[in-house]
Enzyme design. Sequence first.
Site, PDB file in Angstrom:
ATOM      1  N   LEU A   1       0.992  -1.034  -0.031  1.00 12.43           N
ATOM      2  CA  LEU A   1      -0.179   0.109   0.081  1.00 12.43           C
ATOM      3  C   LEU A   1       1.055   1.211  -0.064  1.00 12.43           C
ATOM      4  CD1 LEU A   1      -3.038  -0.393   2.719  1.00 12.43           C
ATOM      5  CD2 LEU A   1      -3.184  -0.603   0.014  1.00 12.43           C
ATOM      6  N   ASP A   2       0.619   2.229  -0.770  1.00 16.39           N
ATOM      7  CA  ASP A   2       1.301   3.497  -0.516  1.00 16.39           C
ATOM      8  C   ASP A   2       1.452   4.009   0.745  1.00 16.39           C
ATOM      9  OD1 ASP A   2       1.461   3.201  -3.489  1.00 16.39           O
ATOM     10  OD2 ASP A   2      -0.037   4.635  -3.754  1.00 16.39           O
ATOM     11  N   ARG A   3       2.657   4.649   0.968  1.00 19.75           N
ATOM     12  CA  ARG A   3       2.717   5.293   2.380  1.00 19.75           C
ATOM     13  C   ARG A   3       1.661   6.102   2.949  1.00 19.75           C
ATOM     14  NH1 ARG A   3       8.271   7.444   4.424  1.00 19.75           N
ATOM     15  NH2 ARG A   3       8.016   7.670   6.747  1.00 19.75           N
TER      16      ARG A   3
END
Length: 244
Positions: free
Chosen positions: A62-64
């Site tokens: 998942l993106d930050r």
Amino acid sequence: MRKQPFTVVYEDNHLLVVNKSAGILVQGDRTGDKTLTDYCKEYIKYKYEKPGEVFLHPVHRLDRPVSGLVVFARTSKGLERMMELFRKRDIHKVYWAIVKRKPKEESGKLTHYLVKDEQRNTVTAHEREVPGSQKAELNYKRLGKLNDHWLLEVRPITGRPHQIRVQLASMGCPIRGDIKYGFTKPNADASINLHAFHLVFVHPIKKEKLFLRAGLPAEPFWEQFLEFEDVKAKDQHLDNTYSG
């Protein structure tokens, strides 16, 4: 008080599934910041008093700035089989996204061809295939409106980097807080209002169907949308229907 980097949603000998807080990296990057993988390895090591190195690998990312469900494999067999499920798209993923602009259609399908700029860590979406592009598809539906913002349910068909962010932005609906893809201002905590809410898949070892759900972030803006969560909880046919 600093928020917890994750909470455990599901755990057995083969898998660990957690609800990641926004702002935590899943795997290391050039910042050198502590990752979700590090935190989860510490959790396993402490809980089970494991000596030596802990085997734990994220199956996807998942993106930050995104919150929600992340799956880790605790065994090599679990890792191999989970990777295969993702490859075959035998995992049903449901995200919630908050946008300022109302999508024209109540529901629809978006198809784009995405090109990633590795240097800038940005993705551009094209209407037609271009050299080096990957096809990206998702379905979306408007769930409702609160305080000038719209809640969308998004079901990605493919799993491309930044896919939901760039595809919604290409529709003229950038995600709240996502200044990288055109939203006007950042969120105070640098998060974006995109949450990996549900995962449905058949356990790769036990062969039982799992319906996993990550509660919304404990943050005032998200908490306004809790009234829509009840609708979602009743949806036991996630593989082929929308809630609401």
